[in-house]
Scaffold this motif. Structure first.
Motif, PDB file in Angstrom:
ATOM      1  N   HIS A   1       0.710  -1.424   0.021  1.00 47.99           N
ATOM      2  CA  HIS A   1      -0.028  -0.025  -0.103  1.00 47.99           C
ATOM      3  C   HIS A   1       0.827   1.185  -0.032  1.00 47.99           C
ATOM      4  O   HIS A   1       0.306   2.136   0.505  1.00 47.99           O
ATOM      5  N   GLU A   2       2.048   1.113  -0.659  1.00 45.12           N
ATOM      6  CA  GLU A   2       2.887   2.556  -0.772  1.00 45.12           C
ATOM      7  C   GLU A   2       2.337   3.638  -1.155  1.00 45.12           C
ATOM      8  O   GLU A   2       2.574   4.627  -0.567  1.00 45.12           O
ATOM      9  N   ASP A   3       1.373   3.639  -2.107  1.00 40.35           N
ATOM     10  CA  ASP A   3       0.782   4.783  -2.634  1.00 40.35           C
ATOM     11  C   ASP A   3      -0.264   5.371  -1.891  1.00 40.35           C
ATOM     12  O   ASP A   3      -0.634   6.566  -1.618  1.00 40.35           O
ATOM     13  N   LYS A   4      -0.700   4.494  -0.770  1.00 41.63           N
ATOM     14  CA  LYS A   4      -1.949   5.080  -0.041  1.00 41.63           C
ATOM     15  C   LYS A   4      -1.232   4.894   1.685  1.00 41.63           C
ATOM     16  O   LYS A   4      -2.220   4.821   2.483  1.00 41.63           O
ATOM     17  N   TYR A   5      -0.125   4.826   1.852  1.00 43.33           N
ATOM     18  CA  TYR A   5       0.351   4.623   3.114  1.00 43.33           C
ATOM     19  C   TYR A   5       0.113   5.793   4.049  1.00 43.33           C
ATOM     20  O   TYR A   5      -0.501   5.676   5.298  1.00 43.33           O
TER      21      TYR A   5
ATOM     22  N   ASP B   1      -2.715   7.538   3.748  1.00 43.09           N
ATOM     23  CA  ASP B   1      -4.171   7.322   3.951  1.00 43.09           C
ATOM     24  C   ASP B   1      -4.290   6.434   5.321  1.00 43.09           C
ATOM     25  O   ASP B   1      -5.197   6.308   6.179  1.00 43.09           O
ATOM     26  N   TYR B   2      -3.511   5.213   5.366  1.00 42.08           N
ATOM     27  CA  TYR B   2      -3.357   4.181   6.234  1.00 42.08           C
ATOM     28  C   TYR B   2      -3.057   4.765   7.640  1.00 42.08           C
ATOM     29  O   TYR B   2      -3.637   4.481   8.512  1.00 42.08           O
TER      30      TYR B   2
END
Length: 635
Positions: free
Chosen positions: A468-472, A474-475
């Motif tokens: 989930h690197e692109d959404k890290y 957001d995490y």
């Protein structure tokens, strides 16, 4: 009398609806049914699902008849049936025999056959296809039914799935095997028929398994792998009778033991380097890192080799067993004693000790005994793995030790060769969160958070980062719309012996009240913001993986315009059984606010009958973690 009447009605209902009716024959009671008797809110339910699994000389065939009732609007999607199969190499095939929708209109039963144009096949990828059946005239109250034949030219037995994402009133599988087939039941409720033997003059001996009133499958957080699966029965060819025999056969297999006799070119340089190392753990680390960095895993898990060790070595690519048998070969040449271990990953299921079968395994790792107690379990397919830590995906599972040298077995293998042994670790993981921030007079917080992940926490964070690197960012926000992640960076991603470090530059708006108060929540980035144990009832055990400690240390600089109105009390709470503990410290000194939490998970496994205590403690723990510091603005 009322409970007795209810019981009798349910018995009548079961005896009426559990009968498998022939295709196209249905009673009005089924069509008038408006809710599932044992799961009131279900949108649809399976009235019955019957399969006949037959083995011929060189093929397997499953003929299946299924009937589904649409109960309310949320179940209308059941009108599209998707049947997936492996298409590559004609490994499997599906033939739709009949399909129709049945409705009750003005007291009359109406049948609407599915037009052939509404049955079509789509390609998923180069290996798989799916047959889609779109039923016509589907509405609330409809019943859909279909009959199809699944077949394969290989001696592969498909599992029979009793449980689905909708409740199942009755499910039955009949097997017609002549010899040599065993079964493994993975169920949580009793069968109505459990391997009942039926003798038929025409077809010979048959066995029947059936279940009734099977609830819909609902995934529960932190369920063990074997419980986090639908109820099913698995069939397999019983060509081996004991674990010991399986172990002996594996070492003689051309795609396993025979591969250890091939030579790997170009290994002299690494072996020369390793030969100069005096400490065995240094040798293990050097060889492990060499193979891990050289070989690329093709994302395939098998207990056997496919291309073979030599081809995999020359291509620098292989499946999990090829890579780890290469590791074993180099360790042996370096003078390090070890042995291969067959294991099962989570997606393959937990190994059942009472049913010896090679099909229960899908991967090979390497075990290297360090002493009579400690051992290393190595998997060179894991780029983020540390040789000192048991790979997370096989933690708390079973392994089957394989003796590669009958004449000179590894001493530690003698008690494990041909036997299942438990793969466990008591090494705790830890997470240290340091938050240095400044609070502004208008209720904003800006700061730098440093997170250090040790042990399994390091591995899981790296895997999550990769996925989930692109959404890290957001995490990290965890659905907090007032939180802004300005930047995230990582250190030590390629140094397995050091903790993974995350550097987070953040900004957050404090919650404000009309009375001029600000609410500061110091529990940021800990992963302990949402309680996973809030359900009233728990159907499975709880497995949290491994012991762990999370330490959250926060320091806030406070401007003179703000005043601490209410500070959470210092406390220490501990579960009655000592399994979990939480410590909180809060203090103000000059213009600094200090808040610290320490959460320690001493136990990682809880039985479902312990759920009430787990639920109560976690409720209390999350209330403590999420209790705010109340700050007053100056007038």
């Amino acid at each position: 009398m009322k409970p007795l009447i209810t019981f009798l009605l349910l018995c009548i209902f079961h005896s009426t609806f559990s009968q498998i009716q022939p295709y196209g024959q249905i009673d009005t009671a089924s069509l008038k049914l408006s809710e599932c008797p044992f799961e009131k809110n279900a949108g649809a339910m399976v009235l019955f699902d019957k399969g006949e699994l037959t083995r011929y000389d060189y093929s397997i065939e499953l003929k299946r008849h299924k009937r589904i009732k649409i109960l309310n609007s949320s179940g209308l999607s059941e009108g599209d049936i998707k049947l997936q199969y492996i298409s590559k190499g004609a490994a499997e095939d599906i033939d739709i025999i009949s399909a129709q929708t049945i409705n009750l209109t003005n007291g009359k039963i109406e049948y609407t056959p599915v037009d052939k144009k509404r049955i079509y096949t789509q390609k998923i990828d180069k290996y798989r296809k799916v047959v889609i059946i779109t039923f016509p005239a589907v509405k609330v109250g409809s019943v859909i039914e279909f009959v199809y034949k699944w077949s394969t030219p290989f001696l592969y037995y498909p599992p029979w799935i009793f449980q689905e994402d909708i409740p199942v009133l009755y499910s039955e599988i009949i097997t017609k095997f002549r010899y040599g087939v065993y079964y493994l039941s993975k169920v949580k409720q009793p069968f109505v028929k459990a391997g009942v033997v039926v003798t038929d003059k025409t077809t010979g001996i048959k066995k029947v398994w059936a279940m009734a009133n099977v609830p819909s499958y609902k995934e529960e957080p932190f369920a063990p792998t074997d419980e986090n699966m639908v109820q099913q029965i698995v069939f397999f060819k019983g060509n081996y009778t004991t674990w010991n025999e399986i172990s002996r056969r594996v070492i003689g297999d051309v795609d396993f033991g025979k591969q250890l006799q091939v030579s790997l070119p170009g290994t002299d340089s690494i072996l020369t380097i390793v030969a100069k190392l005096n400490n065995e753990t240094d040798k293990i680390e050097a060889v492990f890192n060499y193979v891990k960095n050289k070989m690329l895993w093709d994302n395939t898990d098998d207990w056997f080799t496919r291309a073979g060790l030599k081809k995999a070595w020359n291509k620098n690519t292989g499946n999990s067993t090829e890579i780890n048998l290469i590791l074993f070969t180099l360790l042996k040449k370096a003078g390090v004693e070890g042995f291969p271990v067959l294991v099962s990953t989570p997606d393959n299921g937990i190994v059942e000790p009472n049913y010896p079968s090679i099909l229960q395994f899908n991967k090979t790792v390497i075990c290297v005994p360090a002493d009579s107690i400690k051992h290393y379990v190595l998997d060179a397919t894991n780029k983020h793995g540390d040789y000192k830590i048991i790979p997370y995906d096989i933690l708390n599972t079973y392994g089957l030790g394989i003796n590669t040298d009958i004449k000179n077995p590894v001493k530690e293998l003698e008690k494990n060769a041909g036997q299942l042994f438990s793969i466990q670790s008591v090494v705790p993981a830890s997470k240290a969160i340091n938050n240095i921030s400044t609070i502004t007079a208008d209720g904003k917080v800006e700061g730098i958070v440093t997170i250090k992940d040790y042990g399994y926490n390091r591995e899981s964070s790296l895997k999550f980062k990769k996925l989930h690197e692109d959404k890290y960012a957001d995490y990290l926000k965890e659905d907090n719309n007032d939180l802004e992640i300005k930047s995230v960076s990582f250190d030590n991603t390629d140094i397995d012996t050091l903790p993974l470090i995350q550097n987070i530059n953040y900004k957050v708006n404090l919650v404000q009240s009309d009375g001029g108060y600000l609410y500061l929540y110091a529990n940021l980035f800990s992963g302990f913001t949402t309680n996973p144990f809030i359900a009233d009832v728990r159907n499975s055990d709880i497995e949290l993986g491994f012991p762990k400690t999370n330490m959250i240390n926060t320091v806030y600089t406070i401007p003179k315009e703000l005043k601490i109105e209410s500070l959470p009390k210092n406390l220490y709470v501990r579960a009655e059984d000592g399994s979990v503990s939480l410590k909180r410290f809060a203090a103000v000194e000059d213009n600094r606010l200090y808040v610290r939490y320490t959460v320690t998970l001493h136990h990682h496994y809880f039985k479902k009958d312990q759920y009430t205590g787990v639920k109560e403690f976690f409720k209390k723990m999350f209330e403590i973690l999420n209790e705010p510091v109340v700050i007053q603005k100056s007038n």
